[in-house]
Design a protein around this motif. Structure first.
Motif, PDB file in Angstrom:
ATOM      1  N   PHE A 195      -1.505   5.207 -13.957  1.00 48.84           N
ATOM      2  CA  PHE A 195      -1.615   5.204 -12.540  1.00 48.84           C
ATOM      3  C   PHE A 195      -1.462   6.538 -11.795  1.00 48.84           C
ATOM      4  O   PHE A 195      -1.203   6.535 -10.620  1.00 48.84           O
ATOM      5  N   CYS A 196      -1.406   7.684 -12.676  1.00 46.07           N
ATOM      6  CA  CYS A 196      -0.849   8.827 -12.124  1.00 46.07           C
ATOM      7  C   CYS A 196      -1.886   9.638 -11.154  1.00 46.07           C
ATOM      8  O   CYS A 196      -1.459  10.370 -10.041  1.00 46.07           O
ATOM      9  N   GLY A 253       0.722  -1.095   0.013  1.00 41.32           N
ATOM     10  CA  GLY A 253      -0.188  -0.205  -0.191  1.00 41.32           C
ATOM     11  C   GLY A 253       0.881   1.235  -0.140  1.00 41.32           C
ATOM     12  O   GLY A 253       0.573   2.262  -0.692  1.00 41.32           O
ATOM     13  N   LEU A 254       1.912   1.140   0.725  1.00 48.01           N
ATOM     14  CA  LEU A 254       2.655   2.361   0.912  1.00 48.01           C
ATOM     15  C   LEU A 254       3.555   2.660  -0.497  1.00 48.01           C
ATOM     16  O   LEU A 254       3.799   3.762  -0.909  1.00 48.01           O
ATOM     17  N   SER A 255       3.841   1.326  -0.972  1.00 51.41           N
ATOM     18  CA  SER A 255       4.614   1.737  -2.125  1.00 51.41           C
ATOM     19  C   SER A 255       4.154   2.188  -3.325  1.00 51.41           C
ATOM     20  O   SER A 255       4.432   2.883  -4.170  1.00 51.41           O
ATOM     21  N   SER A 256       2.853   1.826  -3.268  1.00 50.49           N
ATOM     22  CA  SER A 256       1.825   2.252  -4.560  1.00 50.49           C
ATOM     23  C   SER A 256       1.581   3.661  -4.578  1.00 50.49           C
ATOM     24  O   SER A 256       1.595   4.461  -5.357  1.00 50.49           O
ATOM     25  N   ARG A 257       1.396   3.920  -3.264  1.00 51.39           N
ATOM     26  CA  ARG A 257       0.991   5.621  -3.083  1.00 51.39           C
ATOM     27  C   ARG A 257       2.533   6.342  -3.289  1.00 51.39           C
ATOM     28  O   ARG A 257       2.445   7.420  -3.956  1.00 51.39           O
ATOM     29  N   ILE A 258       3.757   5.817  -2.840  1.00 50.98           N
ATOM     30  CA  ILE A 258       4.903   6.597  -3.125  1.00 50.98           C
ATOM     31  C   ILE A 258       5.032   6.481  -4.760  1.00 50.98           C
ATOM     32  O   ILE A 258       5.543   8.015  -5.305  1.00 50.98           O
ATOM     33  N   ALA A 259       4.854   5.424  -5.492  1.00 49.05           N
ATOM     34  CA  ALA A 259       5.097   5.613  -6.922  1.00 49.05           C
ATOM     35  C   ALA A 259       4.256   6.569  -7.616  1.00 49.05           C
ATOM     36  O   ALA A 259       4.295   7.003  -8.462  1.00 49.05           O
ATOM     37  N   ALA A 260       2.687   6.578  -7.068  1.00 54.69           N
ATOM     38  CA  ALA A 260       1.859   7.398  -7.615  1.00 54.69           C
ATOM     39  C   ALA A 260       2.479   8.843  -7.469  1.00 54.69           C
ATOM     40  O   ALA A 260       2.067   9.797  -8.419  1.00 54.69           O
ATOM     41  N   GLN A 261       2.874   9.226  -6.279  1.00 56.57           N
ATOM     42  CA  GLN A 261       3.127  10.568  -5.894  1.00 56.57           C
ATOM     43  C   GLN A 261       4.452  10.846  -6.733  1.00 56.57           C
ATOM     44  O   GLN A 261       4.507  12.234  -7.310  1.00 56.57           O
ATOM     45  N   ASN A 262       5.399   9.943  -7.091  1.00 60.12           N
ATOM     46  CA  ASN A 262       6.445  10.172  -7.796  1.00 60.12           C
ATOM     47  C   ASN A 262       6.199  10.723  -9.404  1.00 60.12           C
ATOM     48  O   ASN A 262       6.809  11.475 -10.058  1.00 60.12           O
ATOM     49  N   GLY A 263       5.519   9.539  -9.758  1.00 59.69           N
ATOM     50  CA  GLY A 263       5.078   9.717 -11.211  1.00 59.69           C
ATOM     51  C   GLY A 263       6.091   9.116 -12.339  1.00 59.69           C
ATOM     52  O   GLY A 263       5.442   8.815 -13.244  1.00 59.69           O
ATOM     53  N   GLY A 269       6.980   6.261 -12.698  1.00 59.26           N
ATOM     54  CA  GLY A 269       6.295   5.070 -13.254  1.00 59.26           C
ATOM     55  C   GLY A 269       4.983   4.993 -13.269  1.00 59.26           C
ATOM     56  O   GLY A 269       4.081   3.950 -13.208  1.00 59.26           O
ATOM     57  N   GLY A 270       4.164   5.796 -13.507  1.00 56.60           N
ATOM     58  CA  GLY A 270       2.911   6.403 -13.605  1.00 56.60           C
ATOM     59  C   GLY A 270       2.133   5.645 -14.773  1.00 56.60           C
ATOM     60  O   GLY A 270       0.838   5.565 -14.950  1.00 56.60           O
ATOM     61  N   ILE A 271       2.829   5.673 -15.922  1.00 50.30           N
ATOM     62  CA  ILE A 271       2.114   5.287 -17.129  1.00 50.30           C
ATOM     63  C   ILE A 271       2.825   4.170 -17.866  1.00 50.30           C
ATOM     64  O   ILE A 271       4.057   3.994 -17.867  1.00 50.30           O
ATOM     65  N   TRP A 272       2.032   3.013 -18.018  1.00 55.66           N
ATOM     66  CA  TRP A 272       2.449   1.633 -18.833  1.00 55.66           C
ATOM     67  C   TRP A 272       1.807   1.590 -20.030  1.00 55.66           C
ATOM     68  O   TRP A 272       0.710   1.587 -20.099  1.00 55.66           O
ATOM     69  N   TYR A 273       2.762   1.269 -20.964  1.00 56.07           N
ATOM     70  CA  TYR A 273       2.050   0.725 -22.131  1.00 56.07           C
ATOM     71  C   TYR A 273       2.701  -0.742 -22.484  1.00 56.07           C
ATOM     72  O   TYR A 273       3.624  -1.071 -22.143  1.00 56.07           O
ATOM     73  N   PHE A 274       1.787  -1.746 -22.949  1.00 52.59           N
ATOM     74  CA  PHE A 274       2.110  -3.008 -22.921  1.00 52.59           C
ATOM     75  C   PHE A 274       1.030  -3.687 -23.701  1.00 52.59           C
ATOM     76  O   PHE A 274      -0.093  -3.212 -24.321  1.00 52.59           O
TER      77      PHE A 274
END
Length: 109
Positions: A48-49, A23-33, A35-40
């Protein structure tokens, strides 16, 4: 019977710690931005922004193998690649970024 109870307590504690960490790591990643967009996959993507994943269908990438998406810390898409072609934020191939323009130097799928 008592030892089994202790084992479950340990597993419960481990699961609790893992859930908190995730939960904390997903919030940190969303705040950083960054890694917020993935194409695949086949023209698919996720944004995820905002904290909640939003499906994206505007990508140019179609691959069944590895790919990468690069954003700046403000969650602005910079470019993405399937290892053969590199697309810019407007989903256009970047100059000199395809395998053919480099003499086959990129070896994606």
């Amino acid at each position: 019977m008592r030892s089994i109870h202790k084992r479950w307590l340990s597993i419960g504690q481990v699961v609790g710690v893992l859930l908190i960490f995730m939960g904390l790591s997903s919030r940190i990643a969303a705040q950083n931005g960054a890694g917020g967009i993935w194409y695949f996959g086949s023209y698919a993507g996720l944004n995820f922004c905002t904290g909640t994943p939003i499906p994206l269908t505007n990508g140019a990438l179609s691959t069944s193998e590895g790919c990468a998406t690069i954003c700046d810390p403000n969650c602005n898409l910079l470019f993405y690649t399937d290892g053969i072609t590199v697309w810019n934020a407007n989903h256009m191939p970047m100059a000199n970024s395809t395998a053919s323009s480099l003499g086959g130097a990129l070896h994606g799928d």
